[in-house]
Design a protein around this motif. Structure first.
Motif, PDB file in Angstrom:
ATOM      1  N   PRO A   1      24.297  41.341   9.374  1.00  6.50           N
ATOM      2  CA  PRO A   1      24.855  40.167  10.061  1.00  6.50           C
ATOM      3  C   PRO A   1      25.304  40.454  11.492  1.00  6.50           C
ATOM      4  O   PRO A   1      25.143  39.615  12.377  1.00  6.50           O
ATOM      5  N   SER A   2      25.821  41.645  11.739  1.00 12.62           N
ATOM      6  CA  SER A   2      26.310  41.982  13.078  1.00 12.62           C
ATOM      7  C   SER A   2      25.197  42.065  14.111  1.00 12.62           C
ATOM      8  O   SER A   2      25.458  42.051  15.320  1.00 12.62           O
ATOM      9  N   GLN A   3      23.945  42.140  13.655  1.00 11.97           N
ATOM     10  CA  GLN A   3      22.811  42.327  14.560  1.00 11.97           C
ATOM     11  C   GLN A   3      21.972  41.061  14.740  1.00 11.97           C
ATOM     12  O   GLN A   3      20.986  41.069  15.469  1.00 11.97           O
ATOM     13  N   ARG A   4      22.338  40.005  14.081  1.00 10.60           N
ATOM     14  CA  ARG A   4      21.514  38.806  14.136  1.00 10.60           C
ATOM     15  C   ARG A   4      21.641  38.119  15.499  1.00 10.60           C
ATOM     16  O   ARG A   4      22.667  38.201  16.148  1.00 10.60           O
ATOM     17  N   GLY A   5      20.565  37.482  15.915  1.00  9.52           N
ATOM     18  CA  GLY A   5      20.510  36.870  17.240  1.00  9.52           C
ATOM     19  C   GLY A   5      19.806  37.735  18.261  1.00  9.52           C
ATOM     20  O   GLY A   5      19.528  37.281  19.380  1.00  9.52           O
ATOM     21  N   LYS A   6      19.482  38.970  17.906  1.00 13.00           N
ATOM     22  CA  LYS A   6      18.794  39.883  18.824  1.00 13.00           C
ATOM     23  C   LYS A   6      17.280  39.871  18.631  1.00 13.00           C
ATOM     24  O   LYS A   6      16.568  40.637  19.265  1.00 13.00           O
ATOM     25  N   LYS A   7      16.796  39.035  17.719  1.00 10.78           N
ATOM     26  CA  LYS A   7      15.370  38.931  17.385  1.00 10.78           C
ATOM     27  C   LYS A   7      14.805  40.263  16.905  1.00 10.78           C
ATOM     28  O   LYS A   7      13.658  40.627  17.194  1.00 10.78           O
TER      29      LYS A   7
ATOM     30  N   ARG B   1      11.208  32.685   2.460  1.00 11.40           N
ATOM     31  CA  ARG B   1      12.110  31.749   1.787  1.00 11.40           C
ATOM     32  C   ARG B   1      12.152  30.404   2.513  1.00 11.40           C
ATOM     33  O   ARG B   1      12.400  30.350   3.715  1.00 11.40           O
ATOM     34  N   LEU B   2      11.906  29.332   1.779  1.00 14.52           N
ATOM     35  CA  LEU B   2      11.963  27.990   2.356  1.00 14.52           C
ATOM     36  C   LEU B   2      13.314  27.728   2.998  1.00 14.52           C
ATOM     37  O   LEU B   2      13.399  27.100   4.062  1.00 14.52           O
TER      38      LEU B   2
ATOM     39  N   SER C   1      15.177  30.486  10.062  1.00 16.74           N
ATOM     40  CA  SER C   1      15.020  31.515  11.084  1.00 16.74           C
ATOM     41  C   SER C   1      13.882  32.473  10.759  1.00 16.74           C
ATOM     42  O   SER C   1      13.127  32.875  11.651  1.00 16.74           O
ATOM     43  N   MET C   2      13.728  32.826   9.478  1.00 15.39           N
ATOM     44  CA  MET C   2      12.638  33.735   9.111  1.00 15.39           C
ATOM     45  C   MET C   2      11.299  33.043   9.243  1.00 15.39           C
ATOM     46  O   MET C   2      10.318  33.622   9.735  1.00 15.39           O
TER      47      MET C   2
END
Length: 284
Positions: A211-217, A243-244, A248-249
């Protein structure tokens, strides 16, 4: 491991029917024909049906070459997705399913509405470079303990025992290639390519970013690294079952020019519940 108790996990199991490999169990409540061998046709259809009825499974799911589709159709299967060029870049794969419980065939309306909007949005292939504190590389057996820790922090449950370092080592020794992103030496993101050397295709899967790394693509960097590596190895097609409920994925694959071909409804037990999954593909 944080958030993980081994005794709480009951995994679906993989086994052989003839030369073909299936997975089945109460977690996903299904029979899944993962690796189909023509030598087992058509008898495998009846054997899967018998297994499902005996165990009370409510769904059967198979990946099969398109030329075998009519027999599955006559046995009550329908096509939920297609992957062109799945078999050595020559023949398409049909993702066919059969429901023993009609209630299972209906996806979550709200999730489908969100996904529909995503499909109509613009593609954005731009991804900023990872900064110098991040390193992306192929993972090795020495990384498996850290990998299991990351997986346990991201997923409450999973259809395969990725929380077990020994399982990850076994997968590496066979045909799965794992990639990871490290920040200042700490593993913070993972993905895998489940490679089929015989068919020259790979499933791009097991994406887990702290979670701490999300947003960095980070996910798109992992995806592109896997593609580059596999192209040098002669692979001809890539696909994913995403996953439907994870826009983001899905957007990651869409932005990297994968094509959506269908939704596997209420298909896979992941993160504590059975979820619908979207199929995306890309050919070289």
């Amino acid at each position: 491991m944080k958030g993980f108790k081994e005794e709480e996990i009951i995994m679906d199991k993989s086994e052989r029917i003839g030369q073909s490999t299936i997975q089945h169990g109460s977690e996903s409540n299904r029979v899944y024909l993962m690796d189909f061998w023509p030598s087992d046709f058509p008898g495998i259809i009846e054997k899967m049906d018998t297994l499902a009825k005996t165990k009370g499974y409510t769904k059967l799911f198979a990946k099969v070459p398109s030329r075998f589709g009519p027999q599955f159709r006559m046995a009550g299967y329908e096509t939920e997705a297609i992957v062109p060029g799945f078999f050595n870049g020559i023949e398409d794969a049909l993702f066919v399913v059969k429901y023993n419980d009609p209630e299972r065939r209906y996806p979550d309306t709200r999730e489908m509405e969100v996904f529909q909007k995503l499909l109509l949005s613009d593609i954005n292939a731009d991804a900023p470079e990872l900064d110098s504190s991040h390193v992306l590389r192929l993972l090795t057996p020495e990384d498996t303990r850290d990998m299991a820790e990351v997986f346990s922090q991201v997923f409450d449950s999973y259809p395969f025992p990725i929380f077990d370092a020994e399982f990850l080592k076994k997968e590496m020794a066979e045909e799965t290639r794992y990639f990871g992103v490290f920040q200042d030496g700490e593993l913070v993101g993972i993905s895998s390519a489940e490679c089929n050397e015989r068919l020259k295709n790979a499933e791009m899967t097991d994406f887990a970013v702290l979670p701490s790394q999300r947003g960095k693509k980070i996910a798109i960097h992992l995806l592109r690294a896997m593609e580059d590596y596999l192209i040098t190895q002669g692979f001809k097609s890539f696909y994913t079952i995403a996953r439907l409920k994870s826009p983001s994925m899905n957007k990651t694959f869409m932005n990297n020019h994968y094509r959506y071909t269908g939704t596997l409804v209420n298909n896979t037990q992941i993160a504590g519940q059975i979820e619908s999954m979207n199929v995306w593909y890309k050919t070289v």
